[in-house]
Design an enzyme around this catalytic site. Structure first.
Site, mmCIF file in Angstrom:
data_model
loop_
_atom_site.group_PDB
_atom_site.id
_atom_site.type_symbol
_atom_site.label_atom_id
_atom_site.label_comp_id
_atom_site.label_asym_id
_atom_site.label_seq_id
_atom_site.Cartn_x
_atom_site.Cartn_y
_atom_site.Cartn_z
ATOM 1 N N GLY A 162 0.853 -1.193 0.000
ATOM 2 C CA GLY A 162 0.000 0.000 0.000
ATOM 3 C C GLY A 162 0.885 1.237 0.000
ATOM 4 N NE ARG A 163 -2.434 5.577 2.031
ATOM 5 C CZ ARG A 163 -3.755 5.347 2.006
ATOM 6 N NH1 ARG A 163 -4.477 5.813 1.028
ATOM 7 N NH2 ARG A 163 -4.343 4.693 2.971
ATOM 8 C CB ILE A 164 3.261 2.629 4.692
ATOM 9 C CG1 ILE A 164 2.428 3.801 5.243
ATOM 10 C CG2 ILE A 164 4.544 2.464 5.513
ATOM 11 C CD1 ILE A 164 1.799 3.560 6.608
ATOM 12 C CB SER A 186 -5.859 -5.492 -2.966
ATOM 13 O OG SER A 186 -6.576 -6.242 -2.058
ATOM 14 C CB ALA A 246 2.019 -2.924 10.083
ATOM 15 N NE ARG A 247 -2.701 -0.142 14.525
ATOM 16 C CZ ARG A 247 -2.141 1.012 14.121
ATOM 17 N NH1 ARG A 247 -0.846 1.083 13.908
ATOM 18 N NH2 ARG A 247 -2.886 2.082 13.975
ATOM 19 C CD GLU A 276 1.642 -0.289 20.396
ATOM 20 O OE1 GLU A 276 1.824 -1.112 19.487
ATOM 21 O OE2 GLU A 276 1.368 0.891 20.203
ATOM 22 C CG HIS A 294 2.691 2.979 17.840
ATOM 23 N ND1 HIS A 294 1.587 2.195 17.996
ATOM 24 C CD2 HIS A 294 2.540 3.560 16.625
ATOM 25 C CE1 HIS A 294 0.787 2.298 16.945
ATOM 26 N NE2 HIS A 294 1.348 3.125 16.095
ATOM 27 N N GLY A 296 6.208 5.416 14.504
ATOM 28 C CA GLY A 296 6.083 5.515 13.050
ATOM 29 C C GLY A 296 5.829 6.921 12.523
HETATM 30 C C1 8YV Z 1 -0.326 6.813 14.921
HETATM 31 C C2 8YV Z 1 -0.361 4.751 13.443
HETATM 32 O O1 8YV Z 1 0.630 7.422 15.703
HETATM 33 O O2 8YV Z 1 -1.584 6.030 11.894
HETATM 34 C C3 8YV Z 1 -1.404 4.944 12.400
HETATM 35 O O3 8YV Z 1 -2.060 3.954 12.056
HETATM 36 O O4 8YV Z 1 -0.078 3.697 13.807
HETATM 37 C C4 8YV Z 1 0.380 5.872 14.029
HETATM 38 O O5 8YV Z 1 0.974 6.598 12.996
HETATM 39 C C5 8YV Z 1 -1.422 6.333 15.791
HETATM 40 O O6 8YV Z 1 -2.271 5.436 15.176
HETATM 41 C C6 8YV Z 1 -2.221 7.503 16.240
HETATM 42 O O7 8YV Z 1 -3.512 7.187 16.663
#
Ligand code: 8YV
Length: 328
Positions: A162-164, A186, A246-247, A276, A294, A296
């Site tokens: 995807g984008r990232i 996809s 990601a998660r 987390e 976290h 990102g």
């Molecule tokens: C956020 C993230 O800091 O955008 C997302 O999905 O995981 C992070 O960039 C976080 O979700 C903020 O709610």
């Protein structure tokens, strides 16, 4: 339109946001800010859904079916701060007539940078080296000291393009001369893939067998939960590294700890965790693991841009227009 005493819609902002976001929020809405920045409990979230016309939640707010079942429900929009929205039960939100929006695009580059940072740190033993110097254990340069793994020319396997994922692929190819393979159920259009120079693989397993570095860029869904389980970790090369920003629940953290202990893989760079902010204690003791909180999207620029994007979604919604980033 329901409104607060000021005549403006009431919006509960669940966490502290950068000042350049809180200021316009407070101008545009009857904004209820979280002055001490504590994470809201389920009871507080339910109260917010009863008291406000809209919520601006974050990843720390578990908007479960139970919380969303609140009566009487006043809120009509959840303008999530972040691109990932797996903390919101969107089926329940939809059933209750709540619109859900997110903040894509604005965090793509910084999140891709974070993935590359994890990759480099774990390959070149950045965290370990830092701990070494700070502890006073460093006795000086020597040819065999703290040798890591070269990144240039290696194969990066992306799960999700995807984008990232695409921003990671671009950086890895143009900056580090890496070969990029990927699997995405996809995938983007073929022209985008060929422009990136990324090579598709038919399955996640095919990527894992071939990659020197595996980086996860899928959304967290029931289908991707524990995508990286013991079986898939065992498919990775023994010298390979896993990166996840990601998660957390895409990786079975218990299986990951076992794979690291047994030397099934060489190391891991993790920005997100299954429970987390709790981190499996074994990970804290491992030198070949990089652990970040976290981070990102954590730059001034992006956290402001995310807030302004959520504000834009709220403004459109309360003006009766379709919000740009509606996801449910
Ligand atoms: C956020 C993230 O800091 O955008 C997302 O999905 O995981 C992070 O960039 C976080 O979700 C903020 O709610």
């Amino acid at each position: 339109m329901s409104a607060g005493r000021s005549g403006r819609p009431v919006v509960v902002v669940t966490r502290r946001l950068p000042r350049p976001v809180e200021e316009p929020l407070a101008r545009e809405f009857d904004a209820r800010l979280n002055a001490d920045d504590h994470p809201l409990s389920a009871v507080e979230l339910a109260d917010a859904l009863r008291a406000a016309d809209g919520l601006l939640p974050t990843v720390t707010d578990r908007l479960t079916a139970q919380v969303l079942a609140v009566e009487p429900l006043r809120a009509r929009i959840l303008a999530n701060y972040g691109v990932g929205f797996n903390h919101i039960d969107t089926v329940s939100a939809k059933a209750r007539g709540l619109v859900v929006t997110n903040t894509p695009d604005v965090l793509t580059d910084d999140t891709a940078d974070d993935a590359l940072m994890l990759l480099l740190m774990v390959a070149r033993r950045g965290g370990e080296g830092e701990r070494h110097v700070r502890s006073g254990a460093w006795t000086g340069w020597r040819p065999t000291h703290m040798l890591g793994t070269r990144v240039t020319g290696k194969t990066l396997g992306l799960i999700g393009l995807g984008r990232i994922g695409r921003a990671v692929a671009h950086r890895a190819r143009s900056g580090f001369g890496m070969r990029v393979i990927f699997h995405d159920p996809s995938p983007p259009p073929a022209a985008v893939v060929s422009e990136l120079g990324a090579e598709p693989r038919a399955s996640v397993d095919d990527v894992l067998r071939e990659a020197d570095f595996v980086s996860l860029h899928s959304p967290a869904t029931p289908e991707t939960r524990h995508l990286m389980d013991a079986r898939r970790l065992a498919l990775m090369k023994r010298g390979a590294f896993l990166v996840n920003n990601a998660r957390g629940d895409i990786v079975d953290e218990t299986a990951l700890v076992a794979a690291l202990k047994q030397g099934t893989i060489a190391g891991a760079g993790l920005d997100v965790f299954e429970h987390e902010p709790a981190v499996t204690p074994d990970l804290l003791t491992m030198e070949n693991v990089v652990l970040l909180p976290h981070l990102g999207s954590a730059t001034h620029e992006t956290r402001i841009a995310m807030g302004l994007r959520a504000l834009e979604n709220l403004k459109a919604f309360f003006a009766g227009a379709p919000p740009r980033d509606r996801v449910a």
